[in-house]
Design a protein around this motif. Structure first.
Motif, PDB file in Angstrom:
ATOM      1  N   LEU A  12       0.851  -1.183   0.000  1.00 48.61           N
ATOM      2  CA  LEU A  12       0.000   0.000   0.000  1.00 48.61           C
ATOM      3  C   LEU A  12       0.887   1.233   0.000  1.00 48.61           C
ATOM      4  CD1 LEU A  12      -2.533  -1.070   2.791  1.00 48.61           C
ATOM      5  CD2 LEU A  12      -3.014  -0.944   0.338  1.00 48.61           C
ATOM      6  N   GLY A  13       0.578   2.171  -0.859  1.00 48.59           N
ATOM      7  CA  GLY A  13       1.376   3.393  -0.895  1.00 48.59           C
ATOM      8  C   GLY A  13       1.099   4.168  -2.154  1.00 48.59           C
ATOM      9  N   ASN A  14       1.378   5.441  -2.126  1.00 50.52           N
ATOM     10  CA  ASN A  14       0.973   6.310  -3.231  1.00 50.52           C
ATOM     11  C   ASN A  14       2.029   7.318  -3.651  1.00 50.52           C
ATOM     12  OD1 ASN A  14      -1.893   5.437  -3.350  1.00 50.52           O
ATOM     13  ND2 ASN A  14      -1.798   6.133  -1.225  1.00 50.52           N
ATOM     14  N   GLU A  15       3.244   7.189  -3.155  1.00 48.00           N
ATOM     15  CA  GLU A  15       4.231   8.217  -3.447  1.00 48.00           C
ATOM     16  C   GLU A  15       5.225   7.762  -4.503  1.00 48.00           C
ATOM     17  OE1 GLU A  15       5.614   9.821   0.474  1.00 48.00           O
ATOM     18  OE2 GLU A  15       4.006   8.493   1.156  1.00 48.00           O
ATOM     19  N   ARG A  16       5.840   8.735  -5.191  1.00 50.37           N
ATOM     20  CA  ARG A  16       6.749   8.435  -6.284  1.00 50.37           C
ATOM     21  C   ARG A  16       7.804   9.533  -6.337  1.00 50.37           C
ATOM     22  NH1 ARG A  16       3.791  10.122 -10.703  1.00 50.37           N
ATOM     23  NH2 ARG A  16       2.310   8.582  -9.952  1.00 50.37           N
ATOM     24  N   GLN A  18      11.399  10.893  -8.662  1.00 58.88           N
ATOM     25  CA  GLN A  18      12.190  10.750  -9.882  1.00 58.88           C
ATOM     26  C   GLN A  18      13.649  11.017  -9.524  1.00 58.88           C
ATOM     27  OE1 GLN A  18       9.197   9.730 -12.291  1.00 58.88           O
ATOM     28  NE2 GLN A  18      11.085  10.320 -13.323  1.00 58.88           N
ATOM     29  N   GLY A  42      15.398   7.423 -13.105  1.00 53.26           N
ATOM     30  CA  GLY A  42      14.028   7.084 -13.456  1.00 53.26           C
ATOM     31  C   GLY A  42      13.123   7.219 -12.248  1.00 53.26           C
ATOM     32  N   SER A  43      12.020   6.498 -12.261  1.00 60.42           N
ATOM     33  CA  SER A  43      11.032   6.668 -11.194  1.00 60.42           C
ATOM     34  C   SER A  43      11.050   5.499 -10.214  1.00 60.42           C
ATOM     35  CB  SER A  43       9.631   6.866 -11.787  1.00 60.42           C
ATOM     36  OG  SER A  43       9.350   5.877 -12.741  1.00 60.42           O
ATOM     37  N   TYR A  44      10.826   5.849  -8.973  1.00 66.52           N
ATOM     38  CA  TYR A  44      10.795   4.883  -7.868  1.00 66.52           C
ATOM     39  C   TYR A  44       9.555   5.165  -7.011  1.00 66.52           C
ATOM     40  CZ  TYR A  44      15.885   4.266  -8.610  1.00 66.52           C
ATOM     41  OH  TYR A  44      17.119   4.002  -9.114  1.00 66.52           O
ATOM     42  N   PRO A  45       8.775   4.145  -6.709  1.00 67.36           N
ATOM     43  CA  PRO A  45       7.763   4.340  -5.666  1.00 67.36           C
ATOM     44  C   PRO A  45       8.473   4.366  -4.315  1.00 67.36           C
ATOM     45  CG  PRO A  45       7.482   2.216  -6.795  1.00 67.36           C
ATOM     46  CD  PRO A  45       8.800   2.773  -7.223  1.00 67.36           C
ATOM     47  N   GLN A  48       5.984   2.957   0.600  1.00 67.48           N
ATOM     48  CA  GLN A  48       4.975   1.901   0.650  1.00 67.48           C
ATOM     49  C   GLN A  48       5.201   1.002   1.864  1.00 67.48           C
ATOM     50  OE1 GLN A  48       7.166   2.235  -1.801  1.00 67.48           O
ATOM     51  NE2 GLN A  48       8.348   0.360  -2.007  1.00 67.48           N
ATOM     52  N   TRP A 112      13.230  -0.447   0.587  1.00 68.69           N
ATOM     53  CA  TRP A 112      13.738   0.807   1.149  1.00 68.69           C
ATOM     54  C   TRP A 112      14.276   1.681   0.019  1.00 68.69           C
ATOM     55  CZ3 TRP A 112      19.187   1.091   0.613  1.00 68.69           C
ATOM     56  CH2 TRP A 112      19.828  -0.135   0.360  1.00 68.69           C
ATOM     57  N   ALA A 113      14.154   2.983   0.240  1.00 69.18           N
ATOM     58  CA  ALA A 113      14.557   3.963  -0.778  1.00 69.18           C
ATOM     59  C   ALA A 113      16.068   4.121  -0.786  1.00 69.18           C
ATOM     60  CB  ALA A 113      13.895   5.300  -0.485  1.00 69.18           C
TER      61      ALA A 113
ATOM     62  N   HIS B 125      19.313  -0.594  -7.199  1.00 63.89           N
ATOM     63  CA  HIS B 125      17.877  -0.356  -7.039  1.00 63.89           C
ATOM     64  C   HIS B 125      17.265  -0.284  -8.428  1.00 63.89           C
ATOM     65  CE1 HIS B 125      17.880   0.965  -2.709  1.00 63.89           C
ATOM     66  NE2 HIS B 125      19.153   1.168  -2.991  1.00 63.89           N
ATOM     67  N   THR B 127      14.654   0.783 -11.182  1.00 65.70           N
ATOM     68  CA  THR B 127      13.618   1.779 -11.478  1.00 65.70           C
ATOM     69  C   THR B 127      12.433   1.092 -12.154  1.00 65.70           C
ATOM     70  OG1 THR B 127      14.495   2.232 -13.674  1.00 65.70           O
ATOM     71  CG2 THR B 127      15.357   3.582 -11.869  1.00 65.70           C
ATOM     72  N   VAL B 128      11.321   1.788 -12.174  1.00 65.09           N
ATOM     73  CA  VAL B 128      10.156   1.260 -12.891  1.00 65.09           C
ATOM     74  C   VAL B 128      10.505   1.108 -14.376  1.00 65.09           C
ATOM     75  CG1 VAL B 128       7.686   1.540 -13.314  1.00 65.09           C
ATOM     76  CG2 VAL B 128       8.695   2.512 -11.253  1.00 65.09           C
ATOM     77  N   GLU B 129      11.251   2.075 -14.900  1.00 68.98           N
ATOM     78  CA  GLU B 129      11.619   2.043 -16.318  1.00 68.98           C
ATOM     79  C   GLU B 129      12.501   0.833 -16.638  1.00 68.98           C
ATOM     80  OE1 GLU B 129      11.719   4.641 -14.320  1.00 68.98           O
ATOM     81  OE2 GLU B 129      10.589   6.259 -15.274  1.00 68.98           O
ATOM     82  N   GLU B 164       3.165   0.605 -11.384  1.00 65.15           N
ATOM     83  CA  GLU B 164       3.674   1.227 -10.163  1.00 65.15           C
ATOM     84  C   GLU B 164       3.384   0.345  -8.947  1.00 65.15           C
ATOM     85  OE1 GLU B 164       2.768   5.556  -8.732  1.00 65.15           O
ATOM     86  OE2 GLU B 164       4.228   5.520 -10.354  1.00 65.15           O
ATOM     87  N   ARG B 168       6.249  -1.382  -6.292  1.00 67.70           N
ATOM     88  CA  ARG B 168       6.286  -1.246  -4.826  1.00 67.70           C
ATOM     89  C   ARG B 168       6.899  -2.469  -4.166  1.00 67.70           C
ATOM     90  NH1 ARG B 168       0.962   1.393  -5.640  1.00 67.70           N
ATOM     91  NH2 ARG B 168       1.547   3.576  -5.667  1.00 67.70           N
TER      92      ARG B 168
END
Lengths: 322, 322
Positions: A12-16, A18, A42-45, A48, A112-113, B125, B127-129, B164, B168
């Motif tokens: 569960l989570g909603n943040e992203r 770049q 690129g993009s990372y959630p 969560q 983890w980020a 890590h 990325t989504v891409e 996305e 997660r």
């Protein structure tokens, strides 16, 4: 025998976020395979939480139980004890509770980020020695790495001979993830609907905050040695005051100045809550004649007895059969 | 309805390192609580694996199924699909298989060793891409961050609208953890006893190695798009040759040069094995008329159909009812 309808696991989570401007690398993931490109941009959630939902075929309990672990741990802390006995998760499922066991933000299956690019802070990794002291297992400096016998405090109920097995479940933690964790736990409670939260240590802080924010959904709180409480806020609403809180404290506070500080802070919060008409029950185990419990109440040798006490309290509070 | 005897969760591992000479810090774990000492020096268990063991009340299958995830993922990949359908774990439990779902070394609930002090390498890590390309979901550069609609390859069966949500569950990975992971998986197989392994991607490599090392315990291997195979070793023993292997390949290899390389390497290994009398079945899905599968076969929209094919193959191989 446990009759399950299903067990599901999800995030569960909603943040992203770049990430840009980092060098592209080449990695070889298997020694026998070819190299490949590894572009960290690129993009990372982020932010969560992972949860595993055990739905019983015929739940006996009125509300599902949410299990919230403490700092540096994951949902695994509710499963087997370090010496291989069944943990609280199985205990409560056997009694007929649906359960949702989570790994909070940045722990376990939640992932983890990357740091320092997304999270500027370094994580904290707990040593076995640090756990020995922080969890009130035995005297400072008393842990002997890897020894099968360990000398805990006299009467210690934690299985200190299984210290290393316990430490295998430790995960890195970040001390700046409180806001993201609270958002994720709010999402979890909304997802679960009316529920009871069992929270340990740092999880107790999150549970107190979540109950303040969602007093219609949190039907009871069980706080095992909460490490902190919310700061001074507004007056408690009437719906919040109706939520029964059970706080359980173990033994050996005389041995731990930092735990006396933690507990004093939480006690002030609970005293204020009670003074405003809130609903707080306390089980101070030593004063009930139950001696020898550590910070890891759900792993101590009387963990089943304590789980039964919690269950009985929940039944009394109207949270078991309707 | 699934009748469980128990579900247990625990860690397996036997290694330990000592860290010394690092500065001691002070941290505040909860904003409202006191500071405490954080000494990173001391002992850490490393190289452990986490496993969750679901024991059925009356298993129908002859052997338990071990679920081994791929790189950058955890055991959660076998639970819900990103678009919320039940995953393979539930599917096989419902058919009567005992299951052991693991998080390999340094992923998920297994925790990870601090770097650079214990592990000198930085993690990767995803990325989504990167997943979009590596998992053959759609054309390079075709992923639009956060968009609810995504344009995957024509006929794509992976739920690309849930990219996305899928991401997660990504966790950091280290490309130098192969030896420790193999040791941990060996420990797991010895713990489980006679068993069947379902392994995805990087997990397929580990499963092939584990079967070579423990041919008496591994009764069958299901390899979903294995990313690599062991290097040239000695001749295959007769016990190893008796282990049935099922290898499943999805679609869109024409779109991915790196996957053609991965697959060619694995195919050489399997061809050698077959030439030596080993037991290899291959399901190349497109050539069976099943088009549109990605690298994440167990999450694609025909995941139940594929699970049924695997189950039927296991029954044929004598691994279901005795």
């Amino acid at each position: 025998m446990i009759a399950l309808k299903a067990v599901r696991g999800f995030h569960l989570g909603n943040e992203r976020v770049q990430v840009a401007g980092l060098p592209v690398k080449t990695v070889r993931a298997a020694a026998t395979g070819p190299e490949r490109r590894s572009d960290p941009n690129g993009s990372y959630p982020v932010g969560q939480l992972y949860v595993q939902h055990f739905q019983l075929h015929q739940p006996q309990a009125r509300y599902p139980l949410l299990f919230w672990h403490g700092g540096g741990l994951t949902g695994a802390c509710w499963e087997d004890t370090p010496d291989g006995r069944p943990g609280w998760h199985l205990h409560f499922m056997q009694r007929g509770y649906d359960t949702l066991v989570s790994d909070a933000v940045e722990r376990g299956r939640a992932g983890w980020a990357r740091y320092p690019e997304i999270n500027p802070l370094e994580p904290e990794h707990r040593t076995v020695e640090q756990a020995w002291e922080q969890f009130r297992f035995g005297p400072e400096g008393g842990y002997v790495p890897g020894a099968p016998q360990q000398r805990g405090f006299p009467g210690q109920r934690f299985p200190v001979g299984s210290m290393e097995q316990f430490a295998r479940q430790f995960v890195a933690r970040w001390t700046n993830s409180t806001p993201a964790t609270l958002r994720a736990y709010e999402t979890l409670v909304r997802h679960a609907g009316p529920c009871v939260i069992i929270a340990h240590s740092q999880g107790g802080y999150f549970a107190l905050e979540a109950a303040r924010r969602l007093p219609d959904l949190v039907k009871a709180l069980i706080l095992l040695e909460p490490v902190a409480a919310p700061g001074p806020g507004g007056a408690l609403g009437s719906r919040y005051k109706a939520i029964p809180h059970l706080v359980i404290w173990g033994d050996y506070y005389s041995e731990s100045p930092i735990w006396r500080q933690y507990r004093a802070g939480v006690q002030r919060y609970l005293d204020n809550m009670a003074a405003e008409g809130g609903c707080v029950s306390t089980m101070d185990l030593p004063s009930m004649g139950i001696h020898g419990n550590s910070h890891m109440l759900m792993m101590d040798d009387n963990s089943d007895q304590l789980a039964t006490m919690v269950h009985d309290w929940l039944a009394e509070a109207g949270c078991y059969r309707q």
